[in-house]
Design an enzyme around this catalytic site. Sequence first.
Site, PDB file in Angstrom:
ATOM      1  N   GLN A  95       0.774  -1.240   0.000  1.00 18.80           N
ATOM      2  CA  GLN A  95       0.000   0.000   0.000  1.00 18.80           C
ATOM      3  C   GLN A  95       0.811   1.299   0.000  1.00 18.80           C
ATOM      4  OE1 GLN A  95      -3.391   2.358   2.599  1.00 18.80           O
ATOM      5  NE2 GLN A  95      -3.059   0.240   3.097  1.00 18.80           N
ATOM      6  N   ASP A 137       0.522   3.810   5.984  1.00 13.59           N
ATOM      7  CA  ASP A 137       0.783   3.460   4.583  1.00 13.59           C
ATOM      8  C   ASP A 137       0.487   4.621   3.644  1.00 13.59           C
ATOM      9  OD1 ASP A 137       1.715   0.897   4.857  1.00 13.59           O
ATOM     10  OD2 ASP A 137      -0.249  -0.032   4.740  1.00 13.59           O
ATOM     11  N   GLY A 151      -7.971  20.524  19.217  1.00 13.25           N
ATOM     12  CA  GLY A 151      -7.590  21.939  19.173  1.00 13.25           C
ATOM     13  C   GLY A 151      -8.130  22.699  20.365  1.00 13.25           C
ATOM     14  N   GLY A 152      -8.152  24.009  20.245  1.00 10.93           N
ATOM     15  CA  GLY A 152      -8.565  24.853  21.362  1.00 10.93           C
ATOM     16  C   GLY A 152     -10.068  25.049  21.457  1.00 10.93           C
ATOM     17  N   GLU A 197       1.119  -1.319   8.241  1.00 12.48           N
ATOM     18  CA  GLU A 197       0.332  -0.172   8.709  1.00 12.48           C
ATOM     19  C   GLU A 197       0.209  -0.040  10.232  1.00 12.48           C
ATOM     20  OE1 GLU A 197      -1.519   2.395   7.071  1.00 12.48           O
ATOM     21  OE2 GLU A 197      -1.905   3.016   9.128  1.00 12.48           O
TER      22      GLU A 197
END
Length: 415
Positions: A17, A168, A247-248, A139
Site C-alpha cells: 500500500q 501506509d 484543538g482549542g 500499517e
Amino acid sequence: MSHALEGVRILDFTHVQSGPTCTQLLAWLGADVIKVERPGEGDPTRGQLRDIPDVDSLYFTMLNHNKRSITVDAKKPRGKELLERLIRHCDVLVENFAPGALDRMGLTWERIQSLNPRMIVASVKGFGPGPYQDCKVYENVAQCAGGSASTTGFDDGPPLVTGSQIGDSGTGLHLALGIVAALYQRQSSGRGQKVLAAMQDGVLNLCRVKLRDQQRLARTGVMEEYPQYPDGKFGDAVPRAGNASGGGQPGAILKCKGWETDPNAYIYFITQAAVWEPICRIIGKPEWITHPDYATLPARLPRLKQIFDTIEQWTQTKTKFEAMEILNQYDIPCGPILSMKELAEEPSLRATGTVVEVDHPTRGKYLSVGNPIKLSDSPSEVTRSPLLGEHTDQILAELGYSEDQIAALRADRAI
Ligand code: CAO
C-alpha cells in the site's frame, strides 16, 4: 490539457500500500508510472482479500490506477539487465521493499548513480536510522510506533489503531512530496538524490499535536480540554482523549435521532467560542449566554461533560442531517458521522471526481477514490489498474529490445 508531471518517468518498484499510494498520486499528476512486478505473481495484493475468484482484488485495483505493468524477475541476469535499462530510461525509482532488499538485488545507490546520476531513488521504510531500521513494518505497526495508537481510544480502554491508513497512505503522500521536491531541485543541481519517508516519522508528523500536548502536560500537569479534566488523573504521558477535539475549541461526538439502531447516527459538534450565543439559543439554554459558569471558555472547560450532555439532549431530537442544516445556518462547526455507504452514494463526491466509477476488463465496474488533490491546469482522469504484465511488450519496444532479445528474456523466465 497537459499534466503537471508530464514527461516524468517513474520506475515503480513498489508493492502493497504505502509505495503504490505514492506512485498512484504521481500518475494522477501526469507521470508515466511503470510498475515492475515479479513474473507469475506480481504485487501480492493482487491476490489478497479477493471478492471475485481469480480477479485482481479491490485492494490492488484501488492503489494502482493509471499505471503500466511490466513483469521482470530482478534476480535473473537478463532481468537485472532489463532493470538497469529501465533505470537509465527513468527519472525516479520508487521502492518500499524490506530494508536491504534493493541492495541484495545489486541495486545499491552507487550502482544506480553510476547508471543514471540524475535518478532520484525514493524509499518508504518502516523506520529511519536507529534501533529498528532493519524491521519490516505494516500499517498498524507504524500507527503504534508513531504515537497514534497510544493517543487514540478512550482513557479506560486499550490503545486503538484508526481506520485511516496514516502509516501506509500517509507515508506514501509524504514520499510523493519529497519526490516532487527532488525533481524540482534536480533542475538546478542536475543530480538525483535519495528520498526517504519512514512510516514512524510520517505517523508522528500526523500526530504532531499530541507531541505539543506532551510538552504542555510536562509543564503544567494538566490539560483542561481533555476529558480527564477536572475529575480524572493525568500521568506523565499524553492520555487517550476519546473524541475530544485536538484543538482549542472543545468538541464531542453526540447521539442523533435513530442512534439506537443506526451505528452512525451521530454528529461531531464543536462549541466554538465565537458561536456560543447561537448554540445556547438553539439548545434552549439562553441563560448560559451570560451566566458566569458558562459565558467564557475558561468557565466552560471544567463543565464540558455536562455541557455536551445538554447539547446531546437537543441533537437526539434531530437526525444528523437535520442538525447539520440547523447548525450551519449559524456557522456552528459540526459534521455528520458518514458511513462508507453514505460516502459511496454522495452525489457531490461523484461530481468532483473524489469518488469515481472505474471499469475493469475482468472485474467490471467498481468504485474508487480519485485524486483528492485538484489542480486547475492538471485534471486527473482515473484509468483502471493494469493486468499483470499487460505492458511488458510495449515497454520493451520503447526500450529498443529486439524480438530475439524478448524471446531470450521469455526463455529465461526473466519477464
Ligand atoms: N524480482 C525478483 N525478486 C523480487 C521482485 C522481483 N520483481 N520483487 C520483489 N522481490 C523479492 C525481493 O528482492 C525480496 O527478496 P530478498 O528477501 O531475497 O531480498 C523479496 O521479494 C521480498 O521482498 P520484501 O521483503 O520487501 O517483501 P515481504 O513480503 O517479505 O515484506 C513488507 C513486505 C511490506 C513487510 C516489507 O516490504 C517492508 O517492510 N517494506 C517497507 C515498509 C513498508 O512499505 N511497509 C508498508 C507495506 S503496506 O502495509
